[in-house]
Enzyme design. Structure first.
Site, PDB file in Angstrom:
ATOM      1  N   TYR A  96       1.024  -1.326  -0.042  1.00  0.00           N
ATOM      2  CA  TYR A  96      -0.635   0.103  -0.017  1.00  0.00           C
ATOM      3  C   TYR A  96       1.081   1.530  -0.058  1.00  0.00           C
ATOM      4  CZ  TYR A  96      -3.891  -2.849   1.289  1.00  0.00           C
ATOM      5  OH  TYR A  96      -4.612  -4.019   0.970  1.00  0.00           O
TER       6      TYR A  96
ATOM      7  N   ASP B 157      -5.082  -6.928   5.794  1.00  0.00           N
ATOM      8  CA  ASP B 157      -6.197  -6.644   5.412  1.00  0.00           C
ATOM      9  C   ASP B 157      -7.234  -7.206   4.742  1.00  0.00           C
ATOM     10  OD1 ASP B 157      -8.443  -4.918   4.127  1.00  0.00           O
ATOM     11  OD2 ASP B 157      -7.039  -4.144   2.988  1.00  0.00           O
TER      12      ASP B 157
ATOM     13  N   ASP C  44     -11.024  -9.164   7.391  1.00  0.00           N
ATOM     14  CA  ASP C  44     -12.297  -9.189   7.388  1.00  0.00           C
ATOM     15  C   ASP C  44     -12.653 -10.323   6.804  1.00  0.00           C
ATOM     16  OD1 ASP C  44     -12.316  -6.067   6.861  1.00  0.00           O
ATOM     17  OD2 ASP C  44     -12.842  -6.508   4.422  1.00  0.00           O
TER      18      ASP C  44
ATOM     19  N   LYS D 128       4.433 -15.449   3.562  1.00  0.00           N
ATOM     20  CA  LYS D 128       3.730 -16.510   2.037  1.00  0.00           C
ATOM     21  C   LYS D 128       5.237 -16.441   1.549  1.00  0.00           C
ATOM     22  CE  LYS D 128       1.575 -18.807  -1.610  1.00  0.00           C
ATOM     23  NZ  LYS D 128       1.476 -19.523  -1.108  1.00  0.00           N
TER      24      LYS D 128
ATOM     25  N   ASP E 265      -2.012 -18.321   2.579  1.00  0.00           N
ATOM     26  CA  ASP E 265      -3.571 -19.705   2.167  1.00  0.00           C
ATOM     27  C   ASP E 265      -3.486 -19.944   2.829  1.00  0.00           C
ATOM     28  OD1 ASP E 265      -0.490 -19.721   1.747  1.00  0.00           O
ATOM     29  OD2 ASP E 265      -1.545 -20.872   0.004  1.00  0.00           O
TER      30      ASP E 265
END
Length: 351
Positions: free
Chosen positions: A142, A245, A249, A189, A221
């Site tokens: 970001y 992020d 959620d 990852k 994942d």
């Protein structure tokens, strides 16, 4: 205690849910003899409309000189639907995090006994879930270098992290784990991304400083899968900006509603407390939005000031409102739905 609190209502339903949190905080102040000085300021689309900047210098000065920031929500459809917009409400949030040094987002996920069957997941999978994500907020993709090439036909976003950025978030994670079950999961990852390999080797090097904490390392994942299979397997999880992020959620729906989950963004000096839901512009001005996530964010604020009795009083009255059906339409399930303002009034009265 005397507290100066910056009040950033923001956009959409932000002002409505913030109003209810203020009612609850003021009731707590009376009950426990505190003095709260509210300092309103503009941010998001409201600030763009007023001064052309989603996080004006005046707002930053108010936030930086306060003891905490209570924040509603930002965002407006006219910006979402305009890819060419140069100034966006969300830029204000990123700018605020950077300028205030809010590098860690603390997002708990837990269940409410009276709402356990409203979750899309089975009761036996989620009952007793109590986990916390610490998401890095001011680095990663970001904030990395981005751009277009090939006459705009190729786009790129760069994920960059420094060891120092990883270390300061990991310290918060280890410290939180020590206060809880002494379990920490580093989400990355590392089988693909170099930035993730930096995360993993940095946290591994820190394990010796926290010998009581059991650390696990999982790919993002796999965590995404296990969050819906067996969320009770986790306690404290740390991860980078983009992964956090998305995963937070996902985790939020475990409780049954995003309108119930609070969060805090913290750094070395000041904390910002906000619900995890967005501005929900479709409901703005209708007095139907669920204010409980914002109210519970205020509880996190009191907790961080070591006012644990006050924080628990807020959580208790929220649980009481849920068990007695004093809820907005998203949770009413065919029963009477209360207005946003009515829920706030009930909470304040019952404190």
């Amino acid at each position: 205690m005397k507290l100066n609190i910056a009040l950033l209502a923001g956009d959409g339903i932000g002002p409505e849910v913030i109003d209810q949190a203020v009612k609850v905080c003021n009731a707590i102040a009376v009950k426990y003899q505190h003095e709260l000085n509210w300092r309103p300021a503009l941010t998001g689309a409201a600030a763009i409309d007023a001064v052309g900047d989603p996080y004006p210098d005046e707002t930053h000065e108010i936030c930086a000189s306060s003891d905490a920031v209570l924040f509603g929500a930002i965002g407006h459809p006219r910006f979402d639907n305009d890819p060419s917009a140069k100034v966006r409400p969300e830029q204000g949030l990123l700018k605020m995090r950077q300028k205030l040094g809010l590098f860690a987002n603390v997002r708990p996920t837990f269940t409410f006994p009276s709402l356990i069957d409203k979750s899309p997941l089975k009761r036996e999978r989620i009952e007793g879930t109590d986990l916390v994500f610490l998401r890095e907020l001011t680095g990663g993709i970001y904030f990395g270098k981005r751009g277009r090439e090939d006459n705009g036909n190729t786009a790129y976003d760069t994920c960059t992290y420094t060891r120092k950025e990883v270390q300061r978030l990991a310290v918060k994670g280890f410290e939180m784990a020590m206060k809880r079950s002494k379990k920490l999961c580093c989400v990355d990852k590392a089988n693909v991304l170099e930035s993730s390999r930096l995360w993993r080797e940095t946290v591994q090097a820190m394990e010796k400083d926290y010998p009581e904490v059991t650390v696990s390392y999982e790919f993002v994942d796999a965590v995404a899968m296990r969050l819906v299979q067996w969320p009770k397997a986790y306690d404290v999880l740390i991860t980078e900006n983009l992964f956090g992020d998305i995963l937070t959620d996902e985790a939020s729906v475990i409780s049954g509603s995003m309108g119930l989950m609070p969060s805090a963004s913290i750094g070395d000096a000041i904390g910002l407390y906000e619900p995890i839901h967005g501005s929900y512009p479709q409901a703005a001005g209708k007095d139907i939005a669920n204010p409980l996530a914002t109210v519970l964010s205020a509880a996190m604020m009191f907790e961080d000031f070591n006012l644990t009795e006050e924080a628990q009083a807020i959580r208790d009255v929220v649980n009481k409102s849920l068990s007695e059906g004093i809820v907005t339409e998203d949770l009413a399930d065919g029963q009477k739905a209360y207005k946003t303002s009515e829920v706030g009034d009930w909470l304040a009265k019952n404190l």
